[in-house]
Design a protein around this motif. Structure first.
Motif, PDB file in Angstrom:
ATOM      1  N   UNK A   1     -24.218  36.745  48.811  1.00 43.56           N
ATOM      2  CA  UNK A   1     -24.016  35.212  48.246  1.00 43.56           C
ATOM      3  C   UNK A   1     -23.047  34.422  48.877  1.00 43.56           C
ATOM      4  N   UNK A   2     -22.545  34.610  50.097  1.00 48.91           N
ATOM      5  CA  UNK A   2     -21.475  33.685  50.764  1.00 48.91           C
ATOM      6  C   UNK A   2     -21.847  32.289  51.436  1.00 48.91           C
ATOM      7  N   UNK A   3     -23.212  32.819  51.379  1.00 48.31           N
ATOM      8  CA  UNK A   3     -23.731  31.277  52.108  1.00 48.31           C
ATOM      9  C   UNK A   3     -23.917  30.005  51.292  1.00 48.31           C
ATOM     10  N   UNK A   4     -24.683  30.856  50.318  1.00 47.22           N
ATOM     11  CA  UNK A   4     -24.663  29.673  49.386  1.00 47.22           C
ATOM     12  C   UNK A   4     -23.620  28.860  48.510  1.00 47.22           C
ATOM     13  N   UNK A   5     -22.457  28.830  49.093  1.00 47.80           N
ATOM     14  CA  UNK A   5     -21.903  28.232  49.093  1.00 47.80           C
ATOM     15  C   UNK A   5     -20.917  27.385  50.196  1.00 47.80           C
ATOM     16  N   UNK A   6     -21.483  27.775  51.675  1.00 45.08           N
ATOM     17  CA  UNK A   6     -20.910  27.265  52.181  1.00 45.08           C
ATOM     18  C   UNK A   6     -19.764  28.897  52.715  1.00 45.08           C
TER      19      UNK A   6
END
Length: 226
Positions: free
Chosen positions: A75-80
């Motif tokens: 889920x890192x990509x969701x918050x940059x």
């Protein structure tokens, strides 16, 4: 966010059938996480959760605990954010670049920080959201009944909107929703946040029971060392 060099790791393997030579359920190797290519949140973090293990990651605010959860769950990509060094393995399979959906399918269930229940959906609908990647309807129905038995407090309110429940009941919904993913590894991010000690004890004792009796691997992210 500061570098997570000060994260404290404490591991207690509670399941008696855990074998140290077994392939870890999850293994994080020398992980570095950056946000927007500029802010380092994790630097050289490594952890291992053995099959049937119960692992606690303890650290203060800003230590990078939630970034670690995001890295494991995709889920890192969701918050940059992005993994810039290191790797994440699930039962020996490299999932460093895998999507969150595929990681859930592999058997990773998550209880996020702050519970994040769907306030306008009913308790029952929240649980069904946890089973969104599943197609085994009979097993899903059995797991639903299992959640009602584990949490009779929310079973009696299954048709009510989750937003009307108390904080402790919402946490039970969040744990139940994670159980509905049919996980082999359950990750809990700040489970005790904002909850009374009796509720925390009740949920923690349930997790210990699931770990000991069913061999469910647990990764608990906490500030509350006690």
């Amino acid at each position: 966010m500061g570098e997570a060099q000060g994260i404290l790791l404490e591991m207690a393997v509670l399941s008696m059938n855990t074998q140290q030579t077994s392939t870890p359920i999850v293994q994080v190797n020398n992980l570095e996480v950056m946000y927007n290519g500029a802010i380092r949140a994790l630097n050289g973090v490594s952890i291992v959760v053995p099959p049937g293990g119960f692992v606690s990651v303890l650290g203060a605010n800003g230590a990078g605990k939630t970034s670690l959860v995001r890295a494991i769950t995709g889920n890192l990509g969701v918050v940059g954010g992005a993994i810039t060094e290191g790797s994440v393995l699930f039962e020996g399979q490299d999932v460093t670049s895998a999507s969150s959906r595929s990681i859930v399918k592999l058997g990773v269930g998550q209880v996020p920080e702050g519970r994040l229940v769907f306030a306008r959906l009913s308790v029952e609908e929240n649980l069904l959201c946890g089973a969104a990647t599943r197609t085994d309807k009979e097993a899903m129905a059995a797991d639903m009944e299992r959640v009602w038995k584990l949490f009779p407090q929310i079973a009696s309110r299954r048709k009510e909107q989750a937003g009307w429940l108390s904080g402790g009941e919402q946490q039970m919904v969040a744990v139940g929703r994670a159980i509905m993913t049919s996980p082999r590894l359950l990750i809990l991010d700040e489970m005790s946040l904002g909850l009374g000690p009796l509720v925390v004890r009740e949920i923690f004792e349930l997790l210990v029971r699931l770990n000991r009796e069913e061999g469910l691997s647990v990764l608990m992210i906490e500030q509350n060392a006690r």
